[in-house]
Every structure is written in C-alpha cells, then in structure tokens.
Design an enzyme around this catalytic site. Structure first.
Site, PDB file in Angstrom:
ATOM      1  N   ASN A   6       0.857  -1.191   0.000  1.00 47.38           N
ATOM      2  CA  ASN A   6       0.000   0.000   0.000  1.00 47.38           C
ATOM      3  C   ASN A   6       0.894   1.243   0.000  1.00 47.38           C
ATOM      4  O   ASN A   6       1.513   1.573   1.008  1.00 47.38           O
ATOM      5  CB  ASN A   6      -0.870  -0.060   1.273  1.00 47.38           C
ATOM      6  CG  ASN A   6      -1.746   1.158   1.443  1.00 47.38           C
ATOM      7  OD1 ASN A   6      -1.841   2.003   0.548  1.00 47.38           O
ATOM      8  ND2 ASN A   6      -2.401   1.251   2.597  1.00 47.38           N
ATOM      9  N   LYS A   8       0.058   4.185   0.008  1.00 49.72           N
ATOM     10  CA  LYS A   8      -0.589   5.303   0.721  1.00 49.72           C
ATOM     11  C   LYS A   8      -0.368   6.594  -0.088  1.00 49.72           C
ATOM     12  O   LYS A   8      -0.499   6.587  -1.304  1.00 49.72           O
ATOM     13  CB  LYS A   8      -0.052   5.416   2.151  1.00 49.72           C
ATOM     14  CG  LYS A   8      -0.213   4.116   2.929  1.00 49.72           C
ATOM     15  CD  LYS A   8       0.008   4.296   4.413  1.00 49.72           C
ATOM     16  CE  LYS A   8      -0.209   2.964   5.128  1.00 49.72           C
ATOM     17  NZ  LYS A   8      -0.129   3.059   6.575  1.00 49.72           N
ATOM     18  N   HIS A  88      -9.519   0.534   5.162  1.00 46.10           N
ATOM     19  CA  HIS A  88      -8.231   0.771   5.833  1.00 46.10           C
ATOM     20  C   HIS A  88      -8.462   1.671   7.055  1.00 46.10           C
ATOM     21  O   HIS A  88      -9.302   2.575   7.014  1.00 46.10           O
ATOM     22  CB  HIS A  88      -7.240   1.424   4.859  1.00 46.10           C
ATOM     23  CG  HIS A  88      -5.849   1.423   5.407  1.00 46.10           C
ATOM     24  ND1 HIS A  88      -5.429   2.347   6.338  1.00 46.10           N
ATOM     25  CD2 HIS A  88      -4.797   0.585   5.201  1.00 46.10           C
ATOM     26  CE1 HIS A  88      -4.174   2.078   6.670  1.00 46.10           C
ATOM     27  NE2 HIS A  88      -3.769   1.014   5.992  1.00 46.10           N
ATOM     28  N   GLU A 158      -4.899  -5.566  10.600  1.00 45.09           N
ATOM     29  CA  GLU A 158      -3.947  -4.469  10.818  1.00 45.09           C
ATOM     30  C   GLU A 158      -4.279  -3.754  12.114  1.00 45.09           C
ATOM     31  O   GLU A 158      -5.081  -2.809  12.120  1.00 45.09           O
ATOM     32  CB  GLU A 158      -4.065  -3.461   9.676  1.00 45.09           C
ATOM     33  CG  GLU A 158      -3.779  -4.024   8.309  1.00 45.09           C
ATOM     34  CD  GLU A 158      -3.292  -2.939   7.376  1.00 45.09           C
ATOM     35  OE1 GLU A 158      -2.117  -3.006   6.995  1.00 45.09           O
ATOM     36  OE2 GLU A 158      -4.058  -2.012   7.074  1.00 45.09           O
ATOM     37  N   GLY A 164       2.656   1.938  11.055  1.00 42.45           N
ATOM     38  CA  GLY A 164       3.546   3.091  10.892  1.00 42.45           C
ATOM     39  C   GLY A 164       4.585   3.246  11.996  1.00 42.45           C
ATOM     40  O   GLY A 164       5.054   4.342  12.271  1.00 42.45           O
ATOM     41  N   SER A 206       3.691  -2.139  10.363  1.00 43.68           N
ATOM     42  CA  SER A 206       5.145  -2.097  10.579  1.00 43.68           C
ATOM     43  C   SER A 206       5.862  -3.374  10.143  1.00 43.68           C
ATOM     44  O   SER A 206       6.790  -3.827  10.814  1.00 43.68           O
ATOM     45  CB  SER A 206       5.464  -1.773  12.044  1.00 43.68           C
ATOM     46  OG  SER A 206       4.895  -0.529  12.373  1.00 43.68           O
ATOM     47  N   GLY A 226       2.941  -1.072   4.329  1.00 43.09           N
ATOM     48  CA  GLY A 226       2.725   0.287   3.839  1.00 43.09           C
ATOM     49  C   GLY A 226       4.064   0.873   3.455  1.00 43.09           C
ATOM     50  O   GLY A 226       4.552   0.690   2.336  1.00 43.09           O
TER      51      GLY A 226
HETATM   52  P1  PGA Z   1       2.972   0.330   7.652  1.00 41.82           P
HETATM   53  O1  PGA Z   1       1.458   0.445   7.138  1.00 41.82           O
HETATM   54  O2  PGA Z   1       3.548  -0.908   7.041  1.00 41.82           O
HETATM   55  O3  PGA Z   1       3.629   1.576   7.174  1.00 41.82           O
HETATM   56  O4  PGA Z   1       2.889   0.211   9.151  1.00 41.82           O
HETATM   57  C1  PGA Z   1       0.640  -0.683   7.076  1.00 41.82           C
HETATM   58  C2  PGA Z   1      -0.733  -0.253   6.612  1.00 41.82           C
HETATM   59  O5  PGA Z   1      -1.297   0.709   7.166  1.00 41.82           O
HETATM   60  O6  PGA Z   1      -1.272  -0.807   5.658  1.00 41.82           O
END
Ligand code: PGA
Length: 244
Positions: A6, A8, A88, A158, A164, A206, A226
């Site tokens: 993703n 984002k 999400h 998630e 994040g 993460s 992400g």
């Molecule tokens: P991240 O995001 O890997 O940056 O923690 C995961 C997500 O929100 O899909």
C-alpha cells in the site's frame, strides 16, 4: 504468500510509483505481489504492464453517475486493477463506518474486483473486548455476500497500534498466530467452514525486511506493508527476507 503493498500517499510522482512497480515485476519470487498506488497513478502504472497485479487504495460507495470526485469500482477495474483495499484504518479514522465498508465491499465485488478488507483494533485490553470489535468489523462487512464470492475476499488484520511504527512495535509472533486463529473462528462461526477455507488472511502494521520472517506464522497467507512497499529497495529487501 501474498504481498499487498500500500503506497498510501508516500509517492507524489508517477515515475516513482512506476519505478517501484517495475522493480517488483522483475523480482524472482514465489510470492504474489499486488501493489496499490494512488488513484491518479493507477492507470499510468497499469499501462506499463510490469507483471505485478494492482490494487486501488479505496473506492466509492456509489456505482457511478453524478458523484463529483468519487472513483467507482468500475473506473478502478477499467484502470487495470484487480484488487481494492477496503476499510483501511486511515479511512475509518476519517469517518468510514462499518456500514460504508459493507457497501464498498458489495460495489467492489459487483465490478469483479477482489477485496482486501482491513480490520483491526485501536488497542488491546485485558478483557479482550477488542475481539468483539474485530468480529463486528468482519461480520458487518461480509454479511450479505454469497458463499461463492468469498474466494474474492482477503482479510488484512492491521492492528492500529502497530501501523507506521518501527520493527519492534509490530505484533508479537504469538499474538499474531492467536489472532489469525481467531479470525478463522469468526469466519467459521458466522459463515461456513467453506468460507473460512476460502478467505485468505494477511497481516499489516510495521512489516519490513527485519521482522517479516518472524511474522510468517501458521495460517497466515501474507502481508500488507505500507511504508516498506513504497520504495523499490525496501520492497525488494522485504521480499528477499520472506524468501530467505
Ligand atoms: P505500515 O502500514 O507498514 O507503514 O505500518 C501498514 C498499513 O497501514 O497498511
């Protein structure tokens, strides 16, 4: 396994999105990679035919018509995406309710898109009320669906508290394994055994090259990274760590 990357809003330039998609297409791996660029970059990267599947990060609740600014499921599937991320936590934080998520799941399935349904609690409590929160998110999103359509549903677990952050703040292996089993139980008890077997389960929050191997727990079918998916170097490192 499946990796749904993703992007984002990390990549503002279409060439950067294209570079990640192309690099992913060149990786030699047994895993299936699906990448989710922004709406604006989706058609552009699809036209490059890089050899990876594509997803949208969201979709409209409307089928099409007079809805300024909305991106319908049909537009997404005609842009070259096979999947769409629905519910999400970053969309839910902006007001997306379980009922909106359910409508989006139906819209996606009617346009023959595969759904990556995101669920996950804000925090864990000693009384495990977060388990009913996850159950409600799953059941409300999927309750109207025909049994035959469940093969087009992927659930991405998630937990919001793990998104994040750094590698050390992802979920523990034991907690992940337990939650995957719990999600399977929810599917079996609220739908059918067949549904439980058809639905794939991913983890997101993460995930990166450092921790991915330890998160490959039994019953889990893949990941929804992400940040780690949004550059060709970190995505390559992640996939290589999974294959190692
Ligand atoms: P991240 O995001 O890997 O940056 O923690 C995961 C997500 O929100 O899909």
């Amino acid at each position: 396994m499946i990796i749904v990357g993703n992007f984002k809003s990390y990549l503002s330039n279409k060439d950067d999105a294209e570079a990640v998609v192309k690099a992913a297409g060149k990786l030699t791996t047994k895993h299936k990679i699906i990448l989710a660029p922004s709406f604006v970059h989706l058609g552009y990267v699809a036209a490059k035919k890089a050899g990876v599947a594509l997803a949208a990060q969201d979709l409209s609740i409307f089928e099409g018509g007079a809805h300024t600014g909305e991106v319908s499921a049909d537009v997404i599937s005609n842009s070259g995406a096979s999947h769409v991320i629905v519910g999400h936590s970053e969309r839910r934080a902006d007001g997306e309710t379980n009922s909106i998520v359910a409508t989006k799941v139906c819209q996606a399935l009617s346009a023959k898109l595969k759904v990556v349904l995101c669920v996950g609690e804000e925090s864990r409590d000693a009384h495990a009320t977060y388990l009913s929160f996850i159950t409600e998110q799953i059941v409300s999103a999927l309750k109207g669906i025909k049994e035959a359509d469940f093969k087009n549903i992927v659930i991405a677990y998630e937990p919001i508290w793990a998104i994040g952050k750094g590698s050390n703040e992802a979920i523990s292996t034991d907690d992940l394994e337990e939650t995957v089993l719990f999600i399977k139980k929810v599917l079996r008890e609220n739908f059918t055994e067949k549904v439980m077997k058809a639905v794939k389960i991913l983890y997101g929050g993460s995930v990166n090259a450092e921790n991915v191997k330890s998160l490959m727990v039994p019953g889990l079918d893949g990941f929804l990274p992400g940040r780690a998916s949004s550059s060709k170097e970190t995505l390559k490192a992640l996939v290589e760590a999974m294959d190692a």
